[in-house]
Design a protein around this motif. Structure first.
Motif, short mmCIF file in Angstrom:
data_model
loop_
_atom_site.label_atom_id
_atom_site.label_comp_id
_atom_site.label_asym_id
_atom_site.label_seq_id
_atom_site.Cartn_x
_atom_site.Cartn_y
_atom_site.Cartn_z
N MET A 164 -40.29 -13.07 -24.83
CA MET A 164 -41.09 -12.33 -23.86
C MET A 164 -42.10 -11.45 -24.58
SD MET A 164 -38.04 -11.43 -21.16
CE MET A 164 -38.69 -9.90 -20.81
N PRO A 165 -43.32 -11.42 -24.09
CA PRO A 165 -44.33 -10.60 -24.73
C PRO A 165 -44.26 -9.15 -24.27
CG PRO A 165 -45.32 -11.82 -22.94
CD PRO A 165 -43.87 -12.23 -23.01
N VAL A 166 -43.16 -8.48 -24.61
CA VAL A 166 -42.97 -7.09 -24.21
C VAL A 166 -43.00 -6.24 -25.46
CG1 VAL A 166 -41.40 -5.47 -23.14
CG2 VAL A 166 -41.58 -7.78 -22.23
N SER A 167 -43.87 -5.26 -25.46
CA SER A 167 -43.87 -4.34 -26.59
C SER A 167 -43.19 -3.05 -26.13
CB SER A 167 -45.31 -4.07 -27.05
OG SER A 167 -46.02 -3.44 -26.01
N LEU A 168 -42.12 -2.72 -26.78
CA LEU A 168 -41.36 -1.54 -26.43
C LEU A 168 -41.74 -0.39 -27.36
CD1 LEU A 168 -37.83 -3.09 -25.93
CD2 LEU A 168 -39.41 -2.34 -24.18
N PRO A 169 -42.04 0.76 -26.77
CA PRO A 169 -42.30 1.90 -27.64
C PRO A 169 -40.98 2.37 -28.25
CG PRO A 169 -42.37 2.56 -25.33
CD PRO A 169 -42.20 1.07 -25.37
N SER A 170 -41.08 3.04 -29.35
CA SER A 170 -39.85 3.54 -29.96
C SER A 170 -39.27 4.63 -29.07
CB SER A 170 -40.13 4.09 -31.36
OG SER A 170 -41.00 5.20 -31.25
N VAL A 171 -38.00 4.51 -28.83
CA VAL A 171 -37.32 5.45 -27.93
C VAL A 171 -36.69 6.53 -28.79
CG1 VAL A 171 -35.50 5.70 -26.23
CG2 VAL A 171 -36.88 3.63 -26.26
N ALA A 172 -37.06 7.76 -28.52
CA ALA A 172 -36.49 8.89 -29.26
C ALA A 172 -35.07 9.16 -28.75
CB ALA A 172 -37.36 10.12 -29.08
N GLN A 173 -34.22 9.52 -29.66
CA GLN A 173 -32.85 9.86 -29.29
C GLN A 173 -32.87 11.18 -28.52
OE1 GLN A 173 -30.01 8.41 -29.40
NE2 GLN A 173 -30.53 6.62 -30.60
N PRO A 174 -32.13 11.24 -27.42
CA PRO A 174 -32.10 12.50 -26.66
C PRO A 174 -31.38 13.58 -27.46
CG PRO A 174 -30.58 10.91 -25.72
CD PRO A 174 -31.32 10.21 -26.82
N ASP A 175 -31.72 14.81 -27.17
CA ASP A 175 -31.07 15.96 -27.80
C ASP A 175 -29.75 16.21 -27.07
OD1 ASP A 175 -30.34 18.25 -29.06
OD2 ASP A 175 -32.06 19.45 -28.41
N TRP A 176 -28.69 15.59 -27.59
CA TRP A 176 -27.40 15.65 -26.92
C TRP A 176 -26.86 17.07 -26.84
CZ3 TRP A 176 -26.35 11.90 -23.91
CH2 TRP A 176 -26.77 10.60 -24.20
N ASP A 177 -27.15 17.89 -27.85
CA ASP A 177 -26.67 19.28 -27.81
C ASP A 177 -27.32 20.04 -26.66
OD1 ASP A 177 -25.02 18.87 -29.99
OD2 ASP A 177 -26.55 19.52 -31.45
N ALA A 178 -28.62 19.84 -26.47
CA ALA A 178 -29.32 20.52 -25.39
C ALA A 178 -28.83 20.02 -24.03
CB ALA A 178 -30.83 20.32 -25.51
N ILE A 179 -28.62 18.71 -23.93
CA ILE A 179 -28.12 18.14 -22.68
C ILE A 179 -26.73 18.69 -22.38
CG2 ILE A 179 -27.34 16.01 -21.58
CD1 ILE A 179 -29.62 14.58 -23.10
N GLU A 180 -25.89 18.74 -23.40
CA GLU A 180 -24.54 19.27 -23.22
C GLU A 180 -24.58 20.73 -22.78
OE1 GLU A 180 -20.42 20.02 -25.76
OE2 GLU A 180 -22.17 19.14 -26.74
N GLN A 181 -25.45 21.51 -23.39
CA GLN A 181 -25.55 22.92 -23.05
C GLN A 181 -26.03 23.11 -21.60
OE1 GLN A 181 -28.14 25.13 -25.59
NE2 GLN A 181 -27.41 27.11 -24.87
N ARG A 182 -27.07 22.36 -21.19
CA ARG A 182 -27.56 22.47 -19.82
C ARG A 182 -26.50 22.03 -18.81
NH1 ARG A 182 -32.33 20.08 -21.99
NH2 ARG A 182 -31.78 18.14 -20.96
N LEU A 183 -25.82 20.94 -19.15
CA LEU A 183 -24.78 20.44 -18.25
C LEU A 183 -23.63 21.44 -18.14
CD1 LEU A 183 -23.85 18.07 -16.52
CD2 LEU A 183 -22.84 17.05 -18.56
N THR A 184 -23.25 22.02 -19.26
CA THR A 184 -22.18 23.02 -19.26
C THR A 184 -22.56 24.22 -18.41
OG1 THR A 184 -21.45 22.34 -21.46
CG2 THR A 184 -20.77 24.51 -20.73
N GLN A 185 -23.79 24.71 -18.57
CA GLN A 185 -24.25 25.86 -17.79
C GLN A 185 -24.27 25.55 -16.29
OE1 GLN A 185 -24.76 28.95 -18.67
NE2 GLN A 185 -24.19 28.46 -20.77
N ARG A 186 -24.76 24.36 -15.93
CA ARG A 186 -24.82 23.99 -14.53
C ARG A 186 -23.42 23.89 -13.92
NH1 ARG A 186 -27.94 18.65 -13.11
NH2 ARG A 186 -26.87 18.26 -15.06
N ILE A 187 -22.50 23.27 -14.63
CA ILE A 187 -21.13 23.13 -14.12
C ILE A 187 -20.47 24.50 -14.01
CG2 ILE A 187 -18.83 22.24 -14.66
CD1 ILE A 187 -20.26 19.74 -15.79
N LEU A 188 -20.67 25.36 -15.02
CA LEU A 188 -20.09 26.70 -14.97
C LEU A 188 -20.61 27.49 -13.77
CD1 LEU A 188 -19.98 27.82 -18.72
CD2 LEU A 188 -18.06 27.44 -17.19
#
Length: 131
Positions: free
Chosen positions: A38-62
């Motif tokens: 398939m002629p699909v060009s995928l841009p490089s996907v940056a890894q998400p900042d798991w620490d930031a996601i974890e912190q936001r999720l923790t704050q929201r749940i708290l």
């Protein structure tokens, strides 16, 4: 089926579509040959900042849990206070009833003594006038 011509813009269930959110490393090996064609060009996907996601999720749940805890605490405190006040009133009612009973007995005894004193005086005074 309906006799209408097939629309080439609608993908078939047998086609493999990849968007920019799916890196090629996550494509199953069985589908890799189809993806390579398939002629699909995928841009490089940056890894998400798991620490930031974890912190936001923790704050929201708290925050959500804290709101529920506050509500439960208010209900529990109200129940405990209601029970304590009810028990205190029962104890006070018994003590007040005993005090009231004692006061009424004293008032009635004093009133009876007073009335009997009025009834006996005329009889004593009348005996002095008559020999």
């Amino acid at each position: 089926m309906s006799g209408q011509p097939f629309d080439q813009g609608i993908p078939l269930l047998t086609e493999v579509l990849l968007g920019p959110e799916v890196p090629p490393a996550l494509v199953p090996a069985a589908l890799a040959p189809a993806v390579e064609k398939m002629p699909v060009s995928l841009p490089s996907v940056a890894q998400p900042d798991w620490d930031a996601i974890e912190q936001r999720l923790t704050q929201r749940i708290l925050q959500q849990v804290q709101g529920k805890i506050d509500h439960l605490l208010e209900e529990r405190i109200a129940h405990v206070l209601q029970t304590a006040l009810h028990n205190a009133l029962i104890g006070m009612r018994g003590a007040l009833r005993a005090d009231l009973q004692q006061s009424l007995e004293q008032i009635v005894a004093h009133a009876v003594t007073h009335e009997l004193g009025h009834l006996h005086r005329p009889a004593q005074q009348s005996s002095h006038f008559y020999p």
